[in-house]
Write a protein that holds these residues in place. Sequence first.
Motif, PDB file in Angstrom:
ATOM      1  N   MET A 182      19.764   2.678 -56.074  1.00 37.50           N
ATOM      2  CA  MET A 182      18.663   1.872 -55.604  1.00 37.50           C
ATOM      3  C   MET A 182      19.426   1.819 -53.454  1.00 37.50           C
ATOM      4  SD  MET A 182      17.449   0.439 -57.907  1.00 37.50           S
ATOM      5  CE  MET A 182      16.311  -0.752 -56.344  1.00 37.50           C
ATOM      6  N   MET A 183      20.380   2.070 -53.820  1.00 41.09           N
ATOM      7  CA  MET A 183      20.896   2.651 -51.740  1.00 41.09           C
ATOM      8  C   MET A 183      19.443   3.248 -51.301  1.00 41.09           C
ATOM      9  SD  MET A 183      24.338   4.169 -49.951  1.00 41.09           S
ATOM     10  CE  MET A 183      23.721   5.963 -51.501  1.00 41.09           C
ATOM     11  N   ALA A 184      19.232   4.609 -52.618  1.00 40.99           N
ATOM     12  CA  ALA A 184      18.508   5.632 -52.086  1.00 40.99           C
ATOM     13  C   ALA A 184      16.751   5.239 -52.105  1.00 40.99           C
ATOM     14  CB  ALA A 184      18.320   7.101 -52.946  1.00 40.99           C
ATOM     15  N   MET A 185      16.519   4.324 -53.425  1.00 42.78           N
ATOM     16  CA  MET A 185      15.554   3.477 -52.833  1.00 42.78           C
ATOM     17  C   MET A 185      14.852   2.512 -51.730  1.00 42.78           C
ATOM     18  SD  MET A 185      13.194   1.388 -55.748  1.00 42.78           S
ATOM     19  CE  MET A 185      11.926   0.685 -55.549  1.00 42.78           C
ATOM     20  N   ASN A 186      15.782   1.850 -51.048  1.00 40.60           N
ATOM     21  CA  ASN A 186      16.027   0.930 -49.893  1.00 40.60           C
ATOM     22  C   ASN A 186      15.711   2.043 -48.927  1.00 40.60           C
ATOM     23  OD1 ASN A 186      16.387  -1.643 -50.706  1.00 40.60           O
ATOM     24  ND2 ASN A 186      17.753  -1.519 -51.573  1.00 40.60           N
ATOM     25  N   ILE A 187      16.784   2.816 -48.943  1.00 41.17           N
ATOM     26  CA  ILE A 187      15.882   4.157 -47.721  1.00 41.17           C
ATOM     27  C   ILE A 187      14.956   4.146 -47.539  1.00 41.17           C
ATOM     28  CG2 ILE A 187      16.565   6.229 -46.810  1.00 41.17           C
ATOM     29  CD1 ILE A 187      19.594   5.449 -47.309  1.00 41.17           C
ATOM     30  N   HIS A 188      14.086   4.544 -48.876  1.00 43.64           N
ATOM     31  CA  HIS A 188      12.917   5.100 -48.505  1.00 43.64           C
ATOM     32  C   HIS A 188      11.950   3.888 -48.004  1.00 43.64           C
ATOM     33  CE1 HIS A 188      13.644   9.229 -48.909  1.00 43.64           C
ATOM     34  NE2 HIS A 188      14.367   8.991 -49.842  1.00 43.64           N
TER      35      HIS A 188
END
Length: 361
Positions: A182-188
């Motif tokens: 979810m950290m990676a998804m929120n960045i994008h």
Amino acid sequence: MIQVIKQFMSFSATRIGIALAFFIPLVFILVWMTGYHNAIQRIGQLQIAIVNQGGTVGEAIQKKMISSVPFHSETLVSVEEANKRMDHGDYSMVMVIPRNFSDDLQSGQAKLTYYINEGTSEVASTAVERAAGIITEGISKAADGNSDRAPVHAEIIKTHKQGNFAVTMVPILLGFTPYIAMMAMNIHLRVSSLMLKSTYRKWGIFWSRQLLLLLISILAPLFIIAVIDLFVEPAAPFWKMWLFECCVFLSGTCVTQMGLTLFGHSAPFFNLLPIPLMIMTGGTIIPSSMLAPFYRHIGDFLPSGIPGFMKLIYIGHGIWNFVLNLLLISIVTWGITVLWIYMEKNAASPMTTEVKPSTEH
């Protein structure tokens, strides 16, 4: 090439990336070296329960045990209650002194029963199993002097034992990796939100993003738990595993989204901090009680599902306090995000839905 490097260094993203190359290993080193420092010397923080059914003889054995091992101990009257509390994490081992211990001691067939929960840290279970041997040997020598005969024997009963080593990794996989995902998804999603900022108002972008994140936090756990079920058979039913994984995803989503909202491009420095802490305080390596005092209760404030999944995998229940904790983390961090966005100036221009006709031919 020198000119190109200078151009690279002119971007803040490049400078942040270089800083992260030093920051991430440094955080792991500092957290783990300080948290695990002298952890084995703190093995006395482990708790064991004693169920004395042997009367006066049992009391003498209890005193001998307390003096021979470093653990904290409590006396309970029921084996069932002691094992139940061991499942909840109150104890690492339960020692039972049977009613007929005195009679069996005369015939050289006395035994002490030890219950050890293997659905916990391997360090803890190994330590208390070794202690069971030391306790039995000491009591045996005390009962029979210097004789080679061993009138007291140990019966070790391991509860929640798993034959498949892969099962021991499941709590980490389910309780920790959703945070990274979810950290990676929120960045994008943040990048996409910035691209939409000139066309749509901030609240339209925000609520659309929240709906998307909520759907992912429901559907992704459904897929992940279904895949896990292909490899292991947890003690908890599918629906309980799925709902708890939803809570883990939701808390990871809210925490990392808050970091990006508050710190922008510098958010990785904030969002990466919980990662070594979640692994360390999860209890799969060593119990949190054996950590340095500063770190023992930090896990209560982290979006980690590792301790909860340890219970679901091995026991199948006892997670509601973890559920409430994850929901509280989600509500607080999401509320901070909403408040911050509310205080921000709406930089977006009015929503434009019309498309200008093309003049090219």
